[in-house]
Design a protein around this motif. Structure first.
Motif, PDB file in Angstrom:
ATOM      1  N   MET A   1      16.124  -1.714  29.817  1.00 22.48           N
ATOM      2  CA  MET A   1      17.277  -2.519  30.206  1.00 22.48           C
ATOM      3  C   MET A   1      18.556  -1.727  29.944  1.00 22.48           C
ATOM      4  O   MET A   1      18.705  -1.100  28.910  1.00 22.48           O
ATOM      5  N   LYS A   2      19.482  -1.778  30.892  1.00 23.64           N
ATOM      6  CA  LYS A   2      20.742  -1.063  30.751  1.00 23.64           C
ATOM      7  C   LYS A   2      21.637  -1.741  29.729  1.00 23.64           C
ATOM      8  O   LYS A   2      21.580  -2.937  29.510  1.00 23.64           O
ATOM      9  N   SER A   3      22.503  -0.929  29.166  1.00 27.94           N
ATOM     10  CA  SER A   3      23.471  -1.473  28.225  1.00 27.94           C
ATOM     11  C   SER A   3      24.545  -2.251  28.996  1.00 27.94           C
ATOM     12  O   SER A   3      24.769  -1.997  30.188  1.00 27.94           O
ATOM     13  N   PRO A   4      25.222  -3.155  28.327  1.00 30.79           N
ATOM     14  CA  PRO A   4      26.315  -3.885  28.993  1.00 30.79           C
ATOM     15  C   PRO A   4      27.417  -2.938  29.486  1.00 30.79           C
ATOM     16  O   PRO A   4      28.028  -3.180  30.523  1.00 30.79           O
ATOM     17  N   PHE A   5      27.630  -1.850  28.740  1.00 30.62           N
ATOM     18  CA  PHE A   5      28.659  -0.876  29.134  1.00 30.62           C
ATOM     19  C   PHE A   5      28.304  -0.213  30.462  1.00 30.62           C
ATOM     20  O   PHE A   5      29.135  -0.124  31.370  1.00 30.62           O
ATOM     21  N   LEU A   6      27.048   0.235  30.596  1.00 30.59           N
ATOM     22  CA  LEU A   6      26.619   0.875  31.846  1.00 30.59           C
ATOM     23  C   LEU A   6      26.588  -0.131  32.993  1.00 30.59           C
ATOM     24  O   LEU A   6      26.905   0.215  34.138  1.00 30.59           O
ATOM     25  N   THR A   7      26.223  -1.371  32.706  1.00 31.56           N
ATOM     26  CA  THR A   7      26.234  -2.421  33.734  1.00 31.56           C
ATOM     27  C   THR A   7      27.650  -2.663  34.231  1.00 31.56           C
ATOM     28  O   THR A   7      27.880  -2.812  35.434  1.00 31.56           O
ATOM     29  N   MET A   8      28.607  -2.658  33.307  1.00 30.34           N
ATOM     30  CA  MET A   8      30.013  -2.848  33.684  1.00 30.34           C
ATOM     31  C   MET A   8      30.501  -1.688  34.565  1.00 30.34           C
ATOM     32  O   MET A   8      31.205  -1.895  35.552  1.00 30.34           O
ATOM     33  N   ILE A   9      30.076  -0.470  34.237  1.00 28.60           N
ATOM     34  CA  ILE A   9      30.456   0.704  35.040  1.00 28.60           C
ATOM     35  C   ILE A   9      29.860   0.584  36.443  1.00 28.60           C
ATOM     36  O   ILE A   9      30.543   0.832  37.444  1.00 28.60           O
ATOM     37  N   ALA A  10      28.592   0.183  36.534  1.00 27.91           N
ATOM     38  CA  ALA A  10      27.935   0.024  37.835  1.00 27.91           C
ATOM     39  C   ALA A  10      28.650  -1.024  38.675  1.00 27.91           C
ATOM     40  O   ALA A  10      28.901  -0.800  39.878  1.00 27.91           O
ATOM     41  N   GLU A  11      29.014  -2.147  38.081  1.00 29.94           N
ATOM     42  CA  GLU A  11      29.736  -3.199  38.821  1.00 29.94           C
ATOM     43  C   GLU A  11      31.081  -2.692  39.317  1.00 29.94           C
ATOM     44  O   GLU A  11      31.491  -2.993  40.438  1.00 29.94           O
ATOM     45  N   GLN A  12      31.765  -1.933  38.467  1.00 29.39           N
ATOM     46  CA  GLN A  12      33.065  -1.370  38.868  1.00 29.39           C
ATOM     47  C   GLN A  12      32.898  -0.407  40.041  1.00 29.39           C
ATOM     48  O   GLN A  12      33.718  -0.393  40.964  1.00 29.39           O
ATOM     49  N   MET A  13      31.838   0.377  40.032  1.00 31.01           N
ATOM     50  CA  MET A  13      31.589   1.324  41.125  1.00 31.01           C
ATOM     51  C   MET A  13      31.207   0.584  42.404  1.00 31.01           C
ATOM     52  O   MET A  13      31.605   0.996  43.497  1.00 31.01           O
ATOM     53  N   TYR A  14      30.423  -0.508  42.286  1.00 30.04           N
ATOM     54  CA  TYR A  14      30.092  -1.316  43.463  1.00 30.04           C
ATOM     55  C   TYR A  14      31.355  -1.899  44.084  1.00 30.04           C
ATOM     56  O   TYR A  14      31.501  -1.923  45.307  1.00 30.04           O
ATOM     57  N   LEU A  15      32.280  -2.357  43.248  1.00 32.86           N
ATOM     58  CA  LEU A  15      33.536  -2.915  43.762  1.00 32.86           C
ATOM     59  C   LEU A  15      34.363  -1.862  44.489  1.00 32.86           C
ATOM     60  O   LEU A  15      35.075  -2.179  45.435  1.00 32.86           O
ATOM     61  N   LYS A  16      34.262  -0.620  44.035  1.00 28.45           N
ATOM     62  CA  LYS A  16      34.992   0.475  44.691  1.00 28.45           C
ATOM     63  C   LYS A  16      34.206   1.055  45.867  1.00 28.45           C
ATOM     64  O   LYS A  16      34.606   2.061  46.442  1.00 28.45           O
ATOM     65  N   ARG A  17      33.065   0.415  46.198  1.00 23.77           N
ATOM     66  CA  ARG A  17      32.232   0.770  47.339  1.00 23.77           C
ATOM     67  C   ARG A  17      31.623   2.181  47.261  1.00 23.77           C
ATOM     68  O   ARG A  17      31.532   2.886  48.255  1.00 23.77           O
ATOM     69  N   TYR A  18      31.223   2.569  46.069  1.00 23.83           N
ATOM     70  CA  TYR A  18      30.503   3.825  45.917  1.00 23.83           C
ATOM     71  C   TYR A  18      29.093   3.651  46.469  1.00 23.83           C
ATOM     72  O   TYR A  18      28.527   2.558  46.435  1.00 23.83           O
ATOM     73  N   ALA A  19      28.508   4.736  46.949  1.00 25.12           N
ATOM     74  CA  ALA A  19      27.130   4.696  47.460  1.00 25.12           C
ATOM     75  C   ALA A  19      26.160   4.437  46.301  1.00 25.12           C
ATOM     76  O   ALA A  19      26.418   4.833  45.165  1.00 25.12           O
ATOM     77  N   LYS A  20      25.050   3.787  46.610  1.00 26.30           N
ATOM     78  CA  LYS A  20      24.061   3.475  45.568  1.00 26.30           C
ATOM     79  C   LYS A  20      23.544   4.738  44.898  1.00 26.30           C
ATOM     80  O   LYS A  20      23.327   4.760  43.685  1.00 26.30           O
TER      81      LYS A  20
END
Length: 156
Positions: A1-20
């Motif tokens: 399971m990912k850490s909350p910190f890494l999950t927050m980074i992933a969500e921020q990148m999704y909002l900025k429309r980074y590629a998966k």
């Protein structure tokens, strides 16, 4: 399971429309950076830790130049966009170098042996590749119309 910190980074990148694939790669390098620094939170780190990590990648893991660049870009994103403490433009780390690839040159004896064992249907294409310096696809796409019998030449 990912850490909350890494999950927050992933969500921020999704909002900025980074590629998966970019998100996956950046999270990998950010997690590796955190593990390298004994699970310290990135807000307590800076340029010095990034330099040590990038040097470790080159000196101990012998990674390729593009891989090191990807790791640097991931850490740059982390510090600039997430932590709001951009990295220095004058980081001092060892840049990975692409290994020089020496060409393989066959001796005259090896060439003679090769053409002796070459099958009849492959002899002409192999001879053209060796003697003319043509590329493989140029030889494979040759047609009778490409041969100029008056000038004894091939038009590519």
């Amino acid at each position: 399971m990912k850490s909350p910190f890494l999950t927050m980074i992933a969500e921020q990148m999704y909002l900025k429309r980074y590629a998966k694939s970019t998100i996956k790669a950046y999270l990998y390098w950010i997690a590796a950076f955190i593990r390298f620094n004994s699970m310290r939170h990135p807000t307590t780190m800076g340029n010095n830790e990034v330099e040590l990590f990038l040097n470790h990648l080159v000196n101990q893991l012998n990674i390729a130049p593009n891989t090191q660049t990807q790791a640097l870009n991931a850490l740059s994103f982390l510090f600039k966009e997430v932590i709001n403490k951009p990295l220095s433009l004058s980081l001092d780390f060892v840049m990975s170098k692409r290994a020089t690839k020496l060409p393989v040159v066959l001796t005259q004896q090896e060439i003679n042996h090769f053409f002796k064992v070459c099958s009849a249907k492959h002899y002409l294409p192999c001879g053209l590749l060796y003697g003319s310096g043509m590329r493989l696809m140029e030889v494979l796409r040759l047609r009778v119309q490409d041969i100029d019998f008056d000038y004894n030449c091939i038009r590519i």
